[in-house]
Design a protein around this motif. Structure first.
Motif, PDB file in Angstrom:
ATOM      1  N   LEU A 106       0.741  -1.212  -0.121  1.00  0.00           N
ATOM      2  CA  LEU A 106       0.024   0.024  -0.029  1.00  0.00           C
ATOM      3  C   LEU A 106       0.843   1.299  -0.024  1.00  0.00           C
ATOM      4  O   LEU A 106       0.397   2.322  -0.202  1.00  0.00           O
ATOM      5  CB  LEU A 106      -0.869  -0.011   1.301  1.00  0.00           C
ATOM      6  CG  LEU A 106      -1.830  -1.257   1.366  1.00  0.00           C
ATOM      7  CD1 LEU A 106      -2.608  -0.996   2.614  1.00  0.00           C
ATOM      8  CD2 LEU A 106      -2.846  -1.326   0.091  1.00  0.00           C
ATOM      9  N   ASN A 107       2.056   1.094   0.314  1.00  0.00           N
ATOM     10  CA  ASN A 107       3.058   2.297   0.388  1.00  0.00           C
ATOM     11  C   ASN A 107       2.982   3.014  -0.985  1.00  0.00           C
ATOM     12  O   ASN A 107       3.357   4.287  -0.818  1.00  0.00           O
ATOM     13  CB  ASN A 107       4.641   1.954   0.676  1.00  0.00           C
ATOM     14  CG  ASN A 107       4.643   1.414   2.259  1.00  0.00           C
ATOM     15  OD1 ASN A 107       3.714   1.018   2.614  1.00  0.00           O
ATOM     16  ND2 ASN A 107       5.807   1.148   2.501  1.00  0.00           N
ATOM     17  N   LYS A 108       2.903   2.228  -2.044  1.00  0.00           N
ATOM     18  CA  LYS A 108       2.792   2.970  -3.435  1.00  0.00           C
ATOM     19  C   LYS A 108       1.529   3.935  -3.339  1.00  0.00           C
ATOM     20  O   LYS A 108       1.712   4.894  -4.374  1.00  0.00           O
ATOM     21  CB  LYS A 108       2.972   2.066  -4.497  1.00  0.00           C
ATOM     22  CG  LYS A 108       1.552   1.176  -4.447  1.00  0.00           C
ATOM     23  CD  LYS A 108       1.821   0.291  -5.792  1.00  0.00           C
ATOM     24  CE  LYS A 108       0.683  -0.694  -5.944  1.00  0.00           C
ATOM     25  NZ  LYS A 108       0.701  -1.742  -6.660  1.00  0.00           N
ATOM     26  N   TYR A 109       0.504   3.992  -2.417  1.00  0.00           N
ATOM     27  CA  TYR A 109      -0.511   4.774  -2.531  1.00  0.00           C
ATOM     28  C   TYR A 109      -0.199   5.862  -1.283  1.00  0.00           C
ATOM     29  O   TYR A 109      -1.388   6.631  -1.130  1.00  0.00           O
ATOM     30  CB  TYR A 109      -1.713   3.967  -2.413  1.00  0.00           C
ATOM     31  CG  TYR A 109      -2.151   3.176  -3.430  1.00  0.00           C
ATOM     32  CD1 TYR A 109      -1.936   3.292  -5.023  1.00  0.00           C
ATOM     33  CD2 TYR A 109      -2.078   1.667  -2.933  1.00  0.00           C
ATOM     34  CE1 TYR A 109      -2.177   2.494  -5.725  1.00  0.00           C
ATOM     35  CE2 TYR A 109      -2.241   0.568  -4.101  1.00  0.00           C
ATOM     36  CZ  TYR A 109      -2.405   1.137  -5.470  1.00  0.00           C
ATOM     37  OH  TYR A 109      -2.594   0.125  -6.331  1.00  0.00           O
ATOM     38  N   LYS A 110       0.771   5.890  -0.968  1.00  0.00           N
ATOM     39  CA  LYS A 110       1.305   6.996   0.071  1.00  0.00           C
ATOM     40  C   LYS A 110       0.299   6.421   1.351  1.00  0.00           C
ATOM     41  O   LYS A 110      -0.347   7.234   2.211  1.00  0.00           O
ATOM     42  CB  LYS A 110       1.007   8.394  -0.125  1.00  0.00           C
ATOM     43  CG  LYS A 110       1.796   9.054  -1.106  1.00  0.00           C
ATOM     44  CD  LYS A 110       1.754  10.375  -1.352  1.00  0.00           C
ATOM     45  CE  LYS A 110       2.768  10.786  -2.136  1.00  0.00           C
ATOM     46  NZ  LYS A 110       2.569  12.427  -2.287  1.00  0.00           N
ATOM     47  N   ALA A 111       0.256   5.136   1.633  1.00  0.00           N
ATOM     48  CA  ALA A 111      -0.328   4.761   2.771  1.00  0.00           C
ATOM     49  C   ALA A 111       0.534   3.655   3.725  1.00  0.00           C
ATOM     50  O   ALA A 111       1.266   2.848   3.095  1.00  0.00           O
ATOM     51  CB  ALA A 111      -1.520   3.640   2.263  1.00  0.00           C
ATOM     52  N   TYR A 112       0.615   3.881   4.961  1.00  0.00           N
ATOM     53  CA  TYR A 112       1.696   3.467   5.695  1.00  0.00           C
ATOM     54  C   TYR A 112       0.951   2.823   6.909  1.00  0.00           C
ATOM     55  O   TYR A 112       0.146   3.247   7.489  1.00  0.00           O
ATOM     56  CB  TYR A 112       2.536   4.356   6.016  1.00  0.00           C
ATOM     57  CG  TYR A 112       3.337   4.707   4.821  1.00  0.00           C
ATOM     58  CD1 TYR A 112       4.403   4.305   4.193  1.00  0.00           C
ATOM     59  CD2 TYR A 112       3.006   5.938   4.268  1.00  0.00           C
ATOM     60  CE1 TYR A 112       5.038   4.713   3.013  1.00  0.00           C
ATOM     61  CE2 TYR A 112       3.548   6.830   3.124  1.00  0.00           C
ATOM     62  CZ  TYR A 112       4.587   6.059   2.530  1.00  0.00           C
ATOM     63  OH  TYR A 112       4.977   6.449   1.287  1.00  0.00           O
ATOM     64  N   HIS A 113       1.252   1.875   7.545  1.00  0.00           N
ATOM     65  CA  HIS A 113       0.685   1.085   8.530  1.00  0.00           C
ATOM     66  C   HIS A 113       1.494   1.132   9.733  1.00  0.00           C
ATOM     67  O   HIS A 113       2.697   1.379  10.062  1.00  0.00           O
ATOM     68  CB  HIS A 113       0.633  -0.278   8.263  1.00  0.00           C
ATOM     69  CG  HIS A 113       1.895  -1.241   8.303  1.00  0.00           C
ATOM     70  ND1 HIS A 113       2.739  -1.223   7.190  1.00  0.00           N
ATOM     71  CD2 HIS A 113       2.479  -1.874   8.977  1.00  0.00           C
ATOM     72  CE1 HIS A 113       3.842  -1.996   7.388  1.00  0.00           C
ATOM     73  NE2 HIS A 113       3.596  -2.425   8.773  1.00  0.00           N
ATOM     74  N   GLU A 114       0.816   0.960  11.056  1.00  0.00           N
ATOM     75  CA  GLU A 114       1.309   0.892  12.310  1.00  0.00           C
ATOM     76  C   GLU A 114       0.733  -0.602  12.728  1.00  0.00           C
ATOM     77  O   GLU A 114      -0.326  -0.953  12.646  1.00  0.00           O
ATOM     78  CB  GLU A 114       0.885   2.020  13.358  1.00  0.00           C
ATOM     79  CG  GLU A 114       1.719   3.293  12.898  1.00  0.00           C
ATOM     80  CD  GLU A 114       1.561   4.215  13.923  1.00  0.00           C
ATOM     81  OE1 GLU A 114       1.242   4.083  15.132  1.00  0.00           O
ATOM     82  OE2 GLU A 114       1.577   5.342  13.824  1.00  0.00           O
ATOM     83  N   ASN A 115       1.602  -1.510  13.327  1.00  0.00           N
ATOM     84  CA  ASN A 115       1.241  -2.696  13.865  1.00  0.00           C
ATOM     85  C   ASN A 115       1.008  -2.610  15.451  1.00  0.00           C
ATOM     86  O   ASN A 115       1.703  -2.223  16.358  1.00  0.00           O
ATOM     87  CB  ASN A 115       2.510  -3.681  13.562  1.00  0.00           C
ATOM     88  CG  ASN A 115       2.185  -4.931  14.177  1.00  0.00           C
ATOM     89  OD1 ASN A 115       1.190  -5.387  14.642  1.00  0.00           O
ATOM     90  ND2 ASN A 115       3.291  -5.808  13.991  1.00  0.00           N
TER      91      ASN A 115
END
Length: 154
Positions: free
Chosen positions: A97-106
């Protein structure tokens, strides 16, 4: 980021089935204003970099978020994995999803919060999450405000 200026603010979630509240890292801007510096895992209507008004009832309590003063334009999604994949496989999947400027927290290897930055492709992220949901890999939800004046879902 000025690590020295970070503090915790509290969000009351009395109707949440999972938790009664959530603590978030925030940058103290002064005058009871704070900039949220992590992605919420349980609260609705709060996003990374939102500026919130929060007040503490006493010096030994974290400031409680009362309202969003300025929306950052970031958007939050939450994911719960339902398949048998490993934590590493889940993280690698979400990195797509990073290519869509979406980043996760776990949170715990099963629950993840996703921040879609301003200028990110929120629709593409939702489309991909929907596809994975239809494949029974995960379940996801959007995190916009559900109840006006509250950060709870119901």
């Amino acid at each position: 980021m000025d690590e020295e200026n970070l503090t915790k603010v509290h969000v009351d979630l009395p109707n949440s089935e999972e938790v009664g509240g959530e603590s978030l890292w925030a940058e103290d801007l002064g005058g009871d204003l704070y900039r949220i510096r992590n992605v919420p895992f349980y609260a609705f209507g709060l996003n990374f970099y939102d500026v919130v008004y929060a007040k503490s009832e006493s010096d030994d309590l974290k400031p409680s978020v009362i309202k969003v003063k300025t929306s950052s334009g970031h958007k939050t999604l939450r994911v719960i994995f339902t398949d048998e994949s490993t934590k590493e496989e889940r993280i690698n999947r979400l990195k797509k999803l990073n290519k869509y400027k979406a980043y996760h927290e776990n949170a715990n290897g099963v629950l993840f919060a996703i921040d879609v930055e301003v200028g990110g492709d929120y629709e593409a992220v939702c489309d991909m999450l929907y596809e994975w949901e239809s494949q029974k890999i995960l379940s996801y939800e959007t995190c916009e405000t559900r109840i006006e004046g509250s950060f709870d879902a119901n």
